[in-house]
Structures are given as C-alpha cells and as structure tokens.
Scaffold this active site. Structure first.
Site, PDB file in Angstrom:
ATOM      1  N   GLU A 108       0.865  -1.171   0.000  1.00 15.13           N
ATOM      2  CA  GLU A 108       0.000   0.000   0.000  1.00 15.13           C
ATOM      3  C   GLU A 108       0.898   1.216   0.000  1.00 15.13           C
ATOM      4  OE1 GLU A 108      -3.598  -1.816   2.772  1.00 15.13           O
ATOM      5  OE2 GLU A 108      -2.703   0.107   3.287  1.00 15.13           O
TER       6      GLU A 108
ATOM      7  N   ASP B 107      -6.375   9.163  10.044  1.00 15.36           N
ATOM      8  CA  ASP B 107      -5.056   8.703  10.451  1.00 15.36           C
ATOM      9  C   ASP B 107      -4.597   9.302  11.764  1.00 15.36           C
ATOM     10  OD1 ASP B 107      -3.969   6.877   8.376  1.00 15.36           O
ATOM     11  OD2 ASP B 107      -4.546   8.545   7.082  1.00 15.36           O
TER      12      ASP B 107
END
Ligand SMILES: Cc1ncc(COP(=O)(O)O)c(C=O)c1O
EC number: 4.2.1.20
Lengths: 282, 405
Positions: free
Chosen positions: A57, A68
């Site tokens: 990724e 995040d």
C-alpha cells in the site's frame, strides 16, 4: 449471496492465489509516498518485495488525513514538505514496476487529490503506471459513482474498508463493488493507536467470509511481528502501516536529514514482520 | 442562469445540493451518520422536540432578539435603511447557540452521553460548552493552538463552563485542523459520542440540520420586518465562514424573488494575493472534497488544502457549507468579500455610531453594507446579520491598532 471479484484476473488476485497455494497469509505493508523524501521513499519501496512484503500500500499524502493517527499524519506532512504530488507518486510506481512486475501496488489516500487531478485522467495514469488498486478512505459505498465504479471500469480494483461498525445489514452494500480484497479495519478509530483482540478479529473475519469470497486483510493497530503472526493465523493478510512509518521517522535526525542505514533498518523491520507472518501457520 | 421553482427543496435524500454536499466519510462513521440522519428526521416530525427547542430558545437564549433599525449608521451612509438582526444579544453572544440547542436535544434523544465539537473563534466552543453545562454532559472542545493564542477569553470561558479544551497542533493549528481532530475523536468513540458541528458544513445531514436550526434567524426577520415595515426586506447581508448564520438568515427568503442576498467572505490581506492570504472559498477557491462534503475549497493544484488567512478566527475555514456553493452556482445568492482592513474599519465605525461592538466576523458583513448602502434609495430595506458581539476580539483588534492593553 457472496460477493466475488469483478476483476478476477489481476495482479492482486494472482498474488492471493499464490499465497493460498503456499498455505500462508500475506504481509501488506504501508508507506507514504515521498516520506521523508522521494529518493529514500523509492529505495524503501523498491526493497519491500525482497524483504517479504507480499502486497504494497502506497500512501498518497494529503494535508488533512482525517482517519489517520499522529504517525501517518506526520509522514504525510513530511512527504508534502518534500514536494510530493499525485504525479510524483505515480512516477514512483513506474520506477518500481521497472524492477517488479508481480507485486501488487494499492494506492491509499483521500479523495480530494484525485478529484483535483480529475477522476478519468487519474485512473488512466494510475493504470498505465502499474497501480492495481485504490483505497480511498473518505469514499463509502454511498459515493460509489465518484470513483469506485469508474475505477472498476478502468480495470483498477477498489478495495473497501469494513469496520467494527459495519453491521450485517450494511454488509452486502459494502461488499457489492469491492474488488481485490476486503480490508477489515479491526478497531473503530484512527491508524496507529489501539489494537483489537484476537477473538474480536476471529469473529469479524468469520462474519466477512460469510459475505464474500474475496480475501480478507486485517489492519490498524498491528505493531509487532507477533501481532502480525496472530492476525496471519485467521486472515488472508496482515496490514502494517504506522509501525513501519514510525520506524522510518526514527531514522530522521533533528535537522530533518535521514540518518545512514535508515532504509536498511526499515526493511529489516519489514523482514521481521514477514518472518512472523510466514511462521504463523507453521 | 436556470430559474428554479424553488430553492428550498434541497438537499436530496443523499445530501446533495446540485453537485455539492454528500457523505464523504470513512466507513466507520457511515453507520453513525445514517443514524444521526434518521434520528433527526424523526425529531423534526415530533412536536415535543420542536416544543422543547422553542422553549429553550425563548427562556434560555433570549429569543426573539430585536430587528434593530440602525438609524445613525443609516444617516451616515445616506442610502438604504439599515437593520441589524441582533444575534449578538443571544446568550453567549452569537448565533452559534441556536444550533447547539438543537443538536444537544438531538444528542439526548439518541441516548448519547458525551459531546465533542470543533471551534475556531471559540464562539461555537463556548456555545457547546454552555449547552453541555445546561444538560450536564461531558464535553471536549478541539481548538487549534493558533486560535487558542488569539482567542484567550473564549478558551477561559469554555473551561469555566466545565469543558475540556484540547489544543490541536496538527496542520497549522486552526479551525480545519480542529475539525480533523474532532472527526478522529468521533471515529474512535462512535458508540457514546455526538459531534456538534458548528457550521452548515460536514457530511449530510449536518449542512441541512444546522441550516434548519439557524433558520430561526430568517424566520424572525420575516415576522419582525412585517411588523415594523409592513413588507419584506429588499436585501440581506451576512458574513460567511462555514455559512451558518448566512444560511439561517437567507433560507426562509430564498423563494422570494424580490429579496437580494449577499454572503460576505473574508478576503484577508486581499484576494489578489492568492489563497494563502484570504479565506474566500467561493471567490478564490475551486470545488473539492473535504470534511464529508463536496464544496468550494481553498486548495493548490494538487488538491492539497490551503490554510487561508483572515483577521477573524471564525472565518478562516478553507471551505464553505455546500448549500452556499450551490446557491452561488445557480446564481441565487451573491458572494462578495471584505478585507481585514475593511472589517477593522467597519468594526470601529459600528462601535462609534451605534454603540455596538460587533464580532470581527460580523464586521465583514458590515463592511459590505458600508459599500452598498450609500448607492441605494432610502426606501431600500437592508438587513445585516449581526452574528456576534466583539468582546472576544478586543485583544486582537487592539493589537492591529497598535494599542497595548
Ligand atoms: C460571531 C460569528 N459570526 C460568524 C461566524 C462564522 O460562522 P458561520 O459562517 O457558520 O456563521 C462565527 C464563527 O465562529 C462567529 O463566531
């Protein structure tokens, strides 16, 4: 009815088929493109397959990574400061593809940079560069026309996140246009913070398997080779992001320079994670 | 421009105003967003909910506040007859409380036990902390550290009211970063937490819900203007940060073709200086996706969000509520702008001619009134939403005027 992959013959599907044949789970590694600078980031990226990453990724940095935690926020800002853009991220993938034709690359990020690039031009450029899939955090199935459906039409997988809040009733909708694999976010929260219990993960993977024939990767909160191994016992892949990004951040000195040996250190850590994953079902 | 039969029917069931709006959130939040939407729909249909809200707006907030004829200012400008909608007289000193009352009642209905909010100027934070004290609910307010530094009085107010103020250091420490952090809290605490968003932005149903709660502003103006002048106003002016006071004033009038509407964005040091020097998302931005909706945004070529600048902490958000983006595109509302300097001048003029110290945010609206009114006939009825009072701003204004406090 179980969902199946609309893009059956892809690098992602081939990789999971190979893992299945080997009788083991895969390791999915996350790094942010351009963190802490384009050269170091490219070196880490290029070194990942040889140290045991089965799928990659690659984060597309964004100023406002709402899902995040601090580690990936900081890594996005480092990358942006070093001048990273969507175009340069695709350049990195092109560079990687010169030496590796088999390891799937999934771009992960938020919608606005893609929106600004233009969905159709982005998909064409991504496919041409050798991108296999997309994970776009702020595009739930309710917004599938935006990118998911055009991506599938362009032959790029759209990997969906499912979470502890995705209930049975919602599951068919979430699975409908998912391609490549399903990414189970094992905690309700942001990246790099808490870890889920093994029993909770077991139950969630079993639930997902009732709804889909796609491979299930599990992530959020996996920090050590042991934790990766635990997940690899029940899931088709374990995803590690913040822990790798943090290792990279440890290699940056006070003035923002990259200490010698950082690339090797990060790749060494990936090697330990890979060993954990490979030994899990041994 | 296409002429529509109604400008008041949006959003559609998926939260879109034309191409704007939507629900661009992480999967973790999606079930919760759907739950909020359902609960809100049910609450709206329940007379008991409406009744409790009306009661609190009257007894606690002090509504209706006056529609005040600003006679001296009108004389001085020599044109349109200027009215102020006195939102600054509400309890806590701004329009923000209208929305907070509505949302906390909804949170209680949903059985939520913890409240979070983001704040820029601190007005929404104070309003949220206030309703949390009133309903005895724990409350966490996210505020950028840059804003904490320039809005000290409001930070202390929130603490006095029992809220926890969490400084946000990510990004440049302003409103958008506070909103990111509130969203991060929300995905982590989905089960018990309700997020009271402070402006008409965010994922559906927030833009519509906040608009509905703020529409009390325009509804009162309609009644009061009828009583005082026997007719509709001719124009409405409001400052636009995320756009809640503006949409609250405008929405009840959108289908009145004779009523002109002007939203005023913050032009900071000047629009021509580029997006790092202003906070005018419509006048100086492009459509993009942030914080759950598609709308006009300050962003660079690569879709990275820019910080923007305004003297006013309540206006320097890089986006704007999606309904405004749509009203701009269909041409129903005009979006103008005022610079820091124009707002400072209007701030001082208002204090001296009307004895009202306005919020710097509201002073942006007033700056537009000052530009327009002199050119209009004396029978033109113009309403400015005086969205808040300026007590919170005296320190930063003093600094800009070179005065040591
Ligand atoms: C007094 C006042 N007016 C206006 C605003 C801008 O918000 P909105 O555009 O949502 O009304 C704020 C925001 O803090 C404010 O405090």
């Amino acid at each position: 009815m179980k969902s199946v992959d609309v893009l059956a013959d892809s690098r992602i599907a081939r990789r999971f088929a190979a893992l299945k044949a080997e009788g083991r789970a895969g390791l999915v590694t996350f790094i942010t493109a351009g963190d802490p600078d384009p050269a170091v980031s490219q070196a880490v990226l290029n070194g990942l397959p040889a140290t045991g990453a089965d799928l990659i990724e690659l984060g597309m940095p964004f100023t406002d990574p709402m899902a995040d935690g601090p580690a990936i926020q900081a890594s996005s800002l480092r990358a942006l400061k070093a001048g990273m853009t969507v175009r340069k991220t695709l350049e990195m993938v092109r560079g990687f593809r010169k030496q590796d034709a088999d390891t799937p690359i999934i771009l992960m990020g938020y919608f606005n940079p893609i929106h600004a690039y233009g969905v159709e031009p982005f998909l064409a450029a991504a496919r041409e560069a050798g991108v296999d899939g997309l994970i776009v955090v702020d595009l739930p199935p309710e917004e599938d026309e935006e990118l998911c459906i055009p991506a599938l039409q362009a032959g790029v997988s759209f990997v969906r996140l499912t979470t502890p809040t995705t209930d049975e009733a919602r599951m068919p909708m979430v699975m409908r246009n998912t391609s490549g694999f399903v990414y189970y976010v094992s905690i309700a929260g942001i990246t790099g913070t808490a870890s889920a219990s093994n029993t909770a993960i077991d139950a969630a993977v079993a639930q997902l398997k009732r709804h889909t024939d796609l491979p299930v990767a599990v992530g959020f909160g996996i920090k050590t080779p042991d934790q990766a191994a635990e997940v690899a016992r029940v899931a088709d892949a374990a995803v590690v992001g913040s822990a790798i990004v943090t290792r990279l951040a440890d290699g940056i000195d006070a003035s923002g320079g990259v200490k010698p040996g950082t690339v090797e250190d990060v790749l060494g850590f990936v090697g330990e994670l890979a060993a954990g994953v490979r030994a899990a079902r041994g | 421009m296409t002429k529509l039969n109604t400008y008041r029917s949006g959003p559609d069931e998926r939260g879109h105003f034309g191409i704007f709006g939507g629900r661009f959130v992480a999967e973790t939040l999606m079930p919760l967003i759907l739950e909020v939407e359902k609960a809100y729909r049910e609450a709206r249909a329940d007379p008991a909910f409406e009744g409790e809200m009306r009661q609190q707006l009257k007894q606690y907030v002090g509504r209706p506040n006056p529609l005040y004829y600003a006679e001296r200012l009108t004389e001085q400008l020599g044109g349109a007859k200027i009215y102020f909608k006195r939102e600054e007289l509400n309890h806590t000193g701004a329009h923000k409380i209208n929305n907070c009352i509505g949302q906390i009642l909804l949170a209680r209905r949903m059985g939520k036990t913890r409240i979070i909010a983001e704040t820029g100027a601190g007005q929404h934070g104070v309003a949220t902390a206030t309703v949390c004290a009133l309903y005895n609910m724990p409350c966490v307010i996210y505020m950028g550290e840059t804003d904490i530094a320039r809005q000290q009085p409001n930070v202390f107010r929130m603490k006095l009211l029992g809220a926890e103020v969490r400084p946000v250091t990510s990004g440049s420490g302003t409103l958008k970063d506070a909103m990111n952090e509130a969203l991060r809290d929300w995905v982590t605490n989905v089960a018990d937490t309700f997020y009271i968003i402070g402006t008409a932005a965010g994922p559906h149903p927030y833009p519509a819900m906040v608009r509905d709660f703020q529409s009390v502003i325009g509804d009162e103006v309609r009644t009061q203007m009828q009583e005082q002048e026997g007719r509709l106003p001719d124009s409405l002016v409001a400052c636009v940060g995320g756009g809640s006071n503006a949409i609250g004033l405008f929405h009840p009038f959108l289908d009145e073709p004779t009523v002109q509407m002007v939203g005023v964005e913050a032009a900071g040091r000047g629009i021509e200086k580029g997006p790092l020097d202003h906070a005018a998302s419509i006048n100086g931005g492009r459509p993009g996706v942030l914080h759950g909706n598609r709308t006009y945004l300050l962003q660079d070529e690569d879709g990275q969000i820019l910080e923007g600048h305004s003297i006013s902490a309540g206006l320097d958000y890089p986006g704007i509520g999606p309904e405004h983006s749509w009203l701009h595109d269909v041409g129903r509302v005009e979006y103008a702008y005022a610079t820091d300097q124009e707002a400072l001048d209007a701030f001082q003029l208002c204090a001296r001619t009307e004895g009202i110290i306005p919020a710097l945010e509201s002073a942006h609206g007033l700056a537009e009134v000052i530009k327009r009114a002199p050119k209009l006939p004396k029978d033109h009825l113009m309403v400015l939403c005086l969205s808040g009072r300026g007590d919170k701003d005296i320190f930063s204004v003093a600094k800009h005027l070179g005065v040591e406090l």
